[in-house]
Motif scaffolding. Structure first.
Motif, PDB file in Angstrom:
ATOM      1  N   GLY A 114      69.245 -66.992 124.439  1.00 50.68           N
ATOM      2  CA  GLY A 114      69.417 -65.552 124.218  1.00 50.68           C
ATOM      3  C   GLY A 114      68.421 -64.736 125.023  1.00 50.68           C
ATOM      4  O   GLY A 114      68.778 -63.709 125.634  1.00 50.68           O
ATOM      5  N   ILE A 115      67.179 -65.199 125.063  1.00 53.31           N
ATOM      6  CA  ILE A 115      66.147 -64.506 125.853  1.00 53.31           C
ATOM      7  C   ILE A 115      66.502 -64.546 127.336  1.00 53.31           C
ATOM      8  O   ILE A 115      66.387 -63.542 128.040  1.00 53.31           O
ATOM      9  CB  ILE A 115      64.764 -65.135 125.589  1.00 53.31           C
ATOM     10  CG1 ILE A 115      64.327 -64.859 124.147  1.00 53.31           C
ATOM     11  CG2 ILE A 115      63.728 -64.606 126.581  1.00 53.31           C
ATOM     12  CD1 ILE A 115      63.114 -65.673 123.700  1.00 53.31           C
ATOM     13  N   ALA A 116      66.949 -65.702 127.816  1.00 56.97           N
ATOM     14  CA  ALA A 116      67.303 -65.841 129.230  1.00 56.97           C
ATOM     15  C   ALA A 116      68.479 -64.941 129.604  1.00 56.97           C
ATOM     16  O   ALA A 116      68.471 -64.306 130.665  1.00 56.97           O
ATOM     17  CB  ALA A 116      67.622 -67.303 129.552  1.00 56.97           C
ATOM     18  N   ILE A 117      69.471 -64.870 128.737  1.00 57.37           N
ATOM     19  CA  ILE A 117      70.631 -64.005 128.998  1.00 57.37           C
ATOM     20  C   ILE A 117      70.193 -62.551 129.029  1.00 57.37           C
ATOM     21  O   ILE A 117      70.590 -61.783 129.926  1.00 57.37           O
ATOM     22  CB  ILE A 117      71.739 -64.240 127.944  1.00 57.37           C
ATOM     23  CG1 ILE A 117      72.369 -65.614 128.174  1.00 57.37           C
ATOM     24  CG2 ILE A 117      72.792 -63.134 127.999  1.00 57.37           C
ATOM     25  CD1 ILE A 117      73.286 -66.084 127.046  1.00 57.37           C
ATOM     26  N   GLN A 118      69.349 -62.151 128.092  1.00 55.95           N
ATOM     27  CA  GLN A 118      68.859 -60.774 128.050  1.00 55.95           C
ATOM     28  C   GLN A 118      68.038 -60.463 129.304  1.00 55.95           C
ATOM     29  O   GLN A 118      68.187 -59.397 129.912  1.00 55.95           O
ATOM     30  CB  GLN A 118      68.015 -60.544 126.801  1.00 55.95           C
ATOM     31  CG  GLN A 118      67.565 -59.109 126.625  1.00 55.95           C
ATOM     32  CD  GLN A 118      66.794 -58.908 125.331  1.00 55.95           C
ATOM     33  OE1 GLN A 118      66.317 -59.867 124.731  1.00 55.95           O
ATOM     34  NE2 GLN A 118      66.680 -57.662 124.911  1.00 55.95           N
TER      35      GLN A 118
END
Length: 131
Positions: A114-118
């Motif tokens: 999720g952090i990487a996508i954001q």
């Protein structure tokens, strides 16, 4: 472009010195230099080794026709990346990151995803904004 220049193009595209290129193929640096300037003709085995080691399209290397590199499946691309990590220096940031990720639980991996996508979305948005 002749064969020697195509070999040089592969080496430069991979950002390798003649010495590193030669080492990966089990050759001497001056042999690679000879290929590149056309005073030495590589054997069929050497051409095959270049194609295998650097994912080069053999038709392109021999004739100049087609694309320089073969298309890779996502699995082949991932395997090559992992191989480069394993052969790299232990302090390489990519290797340290892969080791850290390998120790995460499934739940932690989902949070990291999720952090990487954001992060990727934020970077893409910044790049698309006019200066």
């Amino acid at each position: 472009m002749d064969l020697g220049n195509r070999i040089k193009a592969v080496r430069r595209e991979k950002h390798l010195t003649q010495q590193v290129f030669a080492d990966k193929l089990g050759l001497k640096r001056n042999t690679v230099g000879g290929y590149e300037i056309g005073t030495v003709t590589p054997s069929d085995r050497t051409i095959t080794d270049i194609c295998r080691e650097f994912n080069v399209n053999e038709t392109w290397l021999r004739t100049g026709e087609g694309e320089m590199f073969r298309k890779q499946s996502r699995e082949d691309e991932l395997a090559a990346y992992m191989d480069s990590l394993l052969q790299g220096k232990p302090d390489d940031i990519r290797r340290r990151f892969a080791v850290a990720v390998s120790r995460l639980s499934t739940q932690q991996l989902e949070i990291l995803e999720g952090i990487a996508i954001q992060l990727a979305n934020n970077l893409q948005a910044q790049e698309s904004q006019p200066d």
